[in-house]
Scaffold this motif. Structure first.
Motif, PDB file in Angstrom:
ATOM      1  N   PRO A  68      12.442  -5.890   6.704  1.00 55.03           N
ATOM      2  CA  PRO A  68      11.778  -4.724   6.170  1.00 55.03           C
ATOM      3  C   PRO A  68      12.204  -4.731   4.494  1.00 55.03           C
ATOM      4  O   PRO A  68      11.687  -3.698   4.247  1.00 55.03           O
ATOM      5  CB  PRO A  68      12.512  -3.147   6.418  1.00 55.03           C
ATOM      6  CG  PRO A  68      12.947  -3.686   8.327  1.00 55.03           C
ATOM      7  CD  PRO A  68      13.135  -5.386   8.140  1.00 55.03           C
ATOM      8  N   ILE A  75       6.410   1.306   0.829  1.00 54.93           N
ATOM      9  CA  ILE A  75       5.584   0.983   1.353  1.00 54.93           C
ATOM     10  C   ILE A  75       4.839   0.958   1.005  1.00 54.93           C
ATOM     11  O   ILE A  75       4.088   2.479   1.236  1.00 54.93           O
ATOM     12  CB  ILE A  75       6.265   0.913   3.003  1.00 54.93           C
ATOM     13  CG1 ILE A  75       7.875   0.551   3.765  1.00 54.93           C
ATOM     14  CG2 ILE A  75       5.503   0.742   5.118  1.00 54.93           C
ATOM     15  CD1 ILE A  75       8.233   1.366   5.080  1.00 54.93           C
ATOM     16  N   GLY A 175       8.151   6.391   2.713  1.00 53.28           N
ATOM     17  CA  GLY A 175       8.344   4.410   2.855  1.00 53.28           C
ATOM     18  C   GLY A 175      10.283   4.445   2.521  1.00 53.28           C
ATOM     19  O   GLY A 175      10.616   3.632   2.930  1.00 53.28           O
ATOM     20  N   TYR A 199       9.960   0.263  13.519  1.00 51.64           N
ATOM     21  CA  TYR A 199       9.708  -0.236  11.508  1.00 51.64           C
ATOM     22  C   TYR A 199       7.866  -0.897  11.496  1.00 51.64           C
ATOM     23  O   TYR A 199       7.487  -0.133  11.244  1.00 51.64           O
ATOM     24  CB  TYR A 199      10.547  -1.399  11.845  1.00 51.64           C
ATOM     25  CG  TYR A 199      10.117  -1.986  10.522  1.00 51.64           C
ATOM     26  CD1 TYR A 199       9.893  -1.085   9.311  1.00 51.64           C
ATOM     27  CD2 TYR A 199       9.600  -3.195  10.205  1.00 51.64           C
ATOM     28  CE1 TYR A 199      10.338  -0.961   8.305  1.00 51.64           C
ATOM     29  CE2 TYR A 199       8.682  -3.111   8.653  1.00 51.64           C
ATOM     30  CZ  TYR A 199       9.259  -2.475   8.139  1.00 51.64           C
ATOM     31  OH  TYR A 199       9.027  -2.624   6.335  1.00 51.64           O
ATOM     32  N   HIS A 203       5.789   1.119   9.820  1.00 48.94           N
ATOM     33  CA  HIS A 203       5.139   1.177   8.399  1.00 48.94           C
ATOM     34  C   HIS A 203       3.748   1.371   8.326  1.00 48.94           C
ATOM     35  O   HIS A 203       3.164   1.649   7.065  1.00 48.94           O
ATOM     36  CB  HIS A 203       5.859  -0.303   8.268  1.00 48.94           C
ATOM     37  CG  HIS A 203       4.778  -2.069   7.816  1.00 48.94           C
ATOM     38  ND1 HIS A 203       3.820  -1.347   7.754  1.00 48.94           N
ATOM     39  CD2 HIS A 203       4.833  -2.470   6.420  1.00 48.94           C
ATOM     40  CE1 HIS A 203       2.570  -2.915   7.066  1.00 48.94           C
ATOM     41  NE2 HIS A 203       4.538  -2.745   5.958  1.00 48.94           N
ATOM     42  N   THR A 239       4.227  -4.852   1.766  1.00 51.45           N
ATOM     43  CA  THR A 239       3.046  -4.472   3.257  1.00 51.45           C
ATOM     44  C   THR A 239       4.130  -5.977   4.251  1.00 51.45           C
ATOM     45  O   THR A 239       4.558  -7.605   3.422  1.00 51.45           O
ATOM     46  CB  THR A 239       2.009  -5.006   3.285  1.00 51.45           C
ATOM     47  OG1 THR A 239       1.429  -6.018   3.191  1.00 51.45           O
ATOM     48  CG2 THR A 239       0.832  -4.037   3.347  1.00 51.45           C
TER      49      THR A 239
END
Length: 375
Positions: A68, A75, A175, A199, A203, A239
């Protein structure tokens, strides 16, 4: 292009010419990242510069592990381009600058309805939907300066008769919330673990939210000018996604990197410089299917104001290209000055010379909106 092989077996590649300034700290951050579990390929692009432990302007391909922190706190941050119905022959620069207001305030429309078009429910951060944010984010009205590939230009449905709107923003506080929940230093998440699945679910939600945010920014900006627009492209710079190469599965992380596997993209300069509409060419393997996402910082934010001490704030609201900058934050306008960034033409030429892109058109800034608020 320089390539290093780490003791872990991962390769580190930096795509930049000798003319492009790359800080040693950024190179070291790339090499450190290459030592992470499962890392196979790390690529620094011409806009590479140091971040908070992780370089910006880079792509990372890992096997079995998701990181991450290599995506970061914004994000889904990315860039969208809209073709507007505003004619270049009807420019009212002073009037339009005065009308671009209230874009920092919460939108007074129905956020739930807007989000539903992106298969999203409400979040605690929806008061920020349709707002640009700080840092290097912006909304910029542009016009076509020149067309270098007429056939590709027309294939994209573009015209020199209209203004374009380029929007750079992300998922705002959403994010950041997701990153804090799922990261502990540089410890990764093993694919298919409950933590990794959780996650990735959040995301993907933040990525959609960021896309909805850019579209709403465009809608609000153009509404101020009594205009409308149609989306030409929208890509994400921060990303992680699964990627298959030669029947091998990887996780492709991008941190400030433009995807080169989705057609044409815009690589912007700093405010007051041209942006480039480009089309990826070639295999895109050596660059991990990624391109520069902008000019890349040359100076740290903390250094910019002292280096530009001879300038007044008003000096930086008018650019050498005749465009206007709307930014009432006294720190931000210095931090984001064109002088604080690398030369965008050098960055683009590096990609051209590596055979990674073809320039389709060059866009000239007209109005760059950062913020109407002081800090």
């Amino acid at each position: 292009m320089c390539t290093y092989t780490q003791t872990s077996g991962a390769t580190v590649t930096v795509i930049a010419s000798e003319k492009t300034w790359i800080e040693d700290e950024a190179i070291q951050q790339l090499k450190t990242t290459a030592e992470l579990n499962g890392m196979k390929r790390v690529v620094g692009l011409p806009d590479l510069h140091p971040g908070r432990g992780t370089p910006i302007g880079a792509a990372f391909m890992s096997e079995s592990w998701i990181y991450p922190h290599l995506v970061g706190n914004d994000i889904g941050c990315g860039m969208g381009l809209w073709k507007t119905d505003l004619s270049v022959h009807k420019l009212k620069l002073d009037t339009w600058v005065s009308k671009l207001d209230n874009l920092d305030e919460p939108w007074d429309g129905d956020t739930s309805e807007w989000l539903s078009d992106y298969q999203l429910g409400s979040t605690p951060f929806d008061h920020s939907l349709g707002t640009i944010g700080g840092g290097n984010h912006f909304a910029e009205l542009q016009k076509i300066e020149s067309v270098l590939d007429k056939e590709l230009f027309e294939t994209l449905g573009l015209s020199t008769k209209h203004f374009y709107l380029l929007v750079h923003s992300g998922s705002r506080g959403l994010g950041e919330f997701i990153l804090r929940k799922h990261t502990d230093g540089s410890i990764g998440l093993l694919e298919n673990s409950p933590e990794a699945i959780d996650y990735l679910t959040q995301h993907d939600m933040a990525v959609r939210w960021a896309g909805a945010n850019r579209s709403l920014i465009a809608h609000r900006f153009l509404s101020c000018l009594k205009g409308t627009g149609s989306k030409v492209l929208d890509v994400f710079h921060n990303t992680v996604e699964p990627y298959n190469e030669d029947n091998q599965s990887y996780w492709l992380h991008r941190k400030g990197a433009t995807p080169s596997d989705q057609g044409g993209v815009v690589i912007p300069g700093s405010r007051g410089s041209f942006s480039y509409l480009v089309m990826p060419t070639g295999s895109q393997v050596s660059n991990a299917y990624s391109l520069a996402h902008g000019a890349g910082r040359k100076w740290k934010r903390t250094d910019a104001k002292s280096k530009l001490s001879k300038f007044r704030m008003d000096d930086l609201t008018h650019t050498d290209l005749g465009s206007r900058v709307i930014c009432e934050d006294k720190d931000l306008i210095f931090e984001e000055a064109p002088q604080a960034y690398k030369k965008i033409d050098t960055v683009v030429n590096d990609l051209v010379n590596e055979g990674l892109i073809k320039v389709v058109a060059i866009l000239r800034p007209v109005i760059t909106y950062k913020t109407r608020r002081g800090k």
